[in-house]
Design an enzyme around this catalytic site. Sequence first.
Site, PDB file in Angstrom:
ATOM      1  N   ILE B  14      11.923  -4.342   7.892  1.00 27.93           N
ATOM      2  CA  ILE B  14      11.230  -5.614   7.916  1.00 27.93           C
ATOM      3  C   ILE B  14      10.260  -5.789   7.025  1.00 27.93           C
ATOM      4  CG2 ILE B  14      10.203  -7.497   9.462  1.00 27.93           C
ATOM      5  CD1 ILE B  14      13.026  -6.643  10.536  1.00 27.93           C
ATOM      6  N   ARG B  37      14.004  -1.025  19.034  1.00 30.53           N
ATOM      7  CA  ARG B  37      12.652  -0.567  18.960  1.00 30.53           C
ATOM      8  C   ARG B  37      12.020  -1.142  17.866  1.00 30.53           C
ATOM      9  NH1 ARG B  37      12.603   0.248  24.196  1.00 30.53           N
ATOM     10  NH2 ARG B  37      13.487   2.377  24.986  1.00 30.53           N
ATOM     11  N   GLU B  38      10.906  -1.959  18.055  1.00 32.37           N
ATOM     12  CA  GLU B  38       9.892  -2.328  16.884  1.00 32.37           C
ATOM     13  C   GLU B  38       8.936  -1.559  16.700  1.00 32.37           C
ATOM     14  OE1 GLU B  38      10.883  -6.931  19.087  1.00 32.37           O
ATOM     15  OE2 GLU B  38       8.754  -6.206  18.778  1.00 32.37           O
ATOM     16  N   ALA B  76     -15.423   5.038  10.719  1.00 35.56           N
ATOM     17  CA  ALA B  76     -13.859   5.332  10.848  1.00 35.56           C
ATOM     18  C   ALA B  76     -12.947   4.919   9.502  1.00 35.56           C
ATOM     19  CB  ALA B  76     -13.104   4.696  11.953  1.00 35.56           C
ATOM     20  N   GLU B  96     -19.777   4.453   4.628  1.00 34.31           N
ATOM     21  CA  GLU B  96     -20.355   3.494   5.828  1.00 34.31           C
ATOM     22  C   GLU B  96     -21.681   3.686   6.077  1.00 34.31           C
ATOM     23  OE1 GLU B  96     -17.320   3.205   8.637  1.00 34.31           O
ATOM     24  OE2 GLU B  96     -15.950   2.397   7.420  1.00 34.31           O
ATOM     25  N   GLU B 140     -13.985  -2.766  -1.604  1.00 37.76           N
ATOM     26  CA  GLU B 140     -14.488  -4.038  -2.110  1.00 37.76           C
ATOM     27  C   GLU B 140     -14.184  -5.225  -1.037  1.00 37.76           C
ATOM     28  OE1 GLU B 140     -12.469  -5.316  -5.642  1.00 37.76           O
ATOM     29  OE2 GLU B 140     -10.606  -5.242  -4.791  1.00 37.76           O
ATOM     30  N   GLU B 142     -14.673  -4.678   2.220  1.00 41.26           N
ATOM     31  CA  GLU B 142     -15.173  -3.892   3.430  1.00 41.26           C
ATOM     32  C   GLU B 142     -16.597  -4.567   3.514  1.00 41.26           C
ATOM     33  OE1 GLU B 142     -14.438   0.406   5.572  1.00 41.26           O
ATOM     34  OE2 GLU B 142     -14.946   0.328   3.454  1.00 41.26           O
TER      35      GLU B 142
END
Lengths: 181, 181
Positions: B14, B37-38, B76, B96, B140, B142
């Site tokens: 998709i 199933r997706e 994370a 971070e 850039e 974040e």
Amino acid sequence: MKKFEEKTFHSEVIFNGRIINLKVDSVTLPDGKTSKRELITHPGAVAVIAITADNKILFVEQYRKPLEKSLVEIPAGKLEKGEQPELTALRELEEETGYTTDNMRLLTSFYTSPGFADELIYLYITNDLKKLEQAKGLDEDEFVELMELSLEEAEQLVKTQRIHDAKTAYAVLYLKSEGMI
Amino acid sequence: MKKFEEKTFHSEVIFNGRIINLKVDSVTLPDGKTSKRELITHPGAVAVIAITADNKILFVEQYRKPLEKSLVEIPAGKLEKGEQPELTALRELEEETGYTTDNMRLLTSFYTSPGFADELIYLYITNDLKKLEQAKGLDEDEFVELMELSLEEAEQLVKTQRIHDAKTAYAVLYLKSEGMI
């Protein structure tokens, strides 16, 4: 709660499915630049820590198509449209385990994948189980095998990653840390 | 690990995005019936429990577009293509938080949403932090704010659901149960 808000200036619907939807939002970042965000919407779900009279925890093993393997998890399921989470928790407990309870207690809730999806799981706990006299059917595309494990057995399955699901690992750690069983 | 296997007889792509892909698989169920199933594929991610010399835990607050609000989480980030998870963990910690370490230890891993996505998070821990002399830039798109919290403060944020993210709630429960700080 809106720190570093990203304002949407365009939203493109990619897919509306039976369970999840996907859109791509074009956003203005806090510094004025723009970016795109790929976003899954999900109805939300419940999971149930269910403890039997002889201090076993109920798990179900089921095939997880995204991983192409079966996982051992605590009973869980998606919210039906408009359904109160506590009723979903009771329904999933009954359908997947054959037990019921009058005492379903909300423990906490958490977002499972906040980077790309809005799925929120409500985590319930019950240690007041009664066997249903007549089993309820599962959804027609659902196949699960019930397991009753001691906390020590469950911890072992976490170590060997047969329990490899975040909500279930959380449940095992919770029971261990609370010294409930 | 293949119990109740669902065999794919057709797979429709998709969407192939920057971060996630979506396909709909047509499958044969264990009873011979068929279903769809997706499925989201995701590169996987790391998260880091980082403990300072004065026993504070490092958190970052960032806007999570799927939820339209900011969350407080442990550091994370997604795996880059071909990147070893330990290097991702070190990179995300540095970018971070402005800290680095020579002692990044893998604690566990878990699937975050096995019902619809294959995202696997590797959870690391370090309590041997050194401040970087020169800060590294974030991606850039974040924007994060660093927080240092005691375990008691973090537990309070879990209670009030300012910490409302599964991996972060797991991390707080882990530190509490292990009595590490």
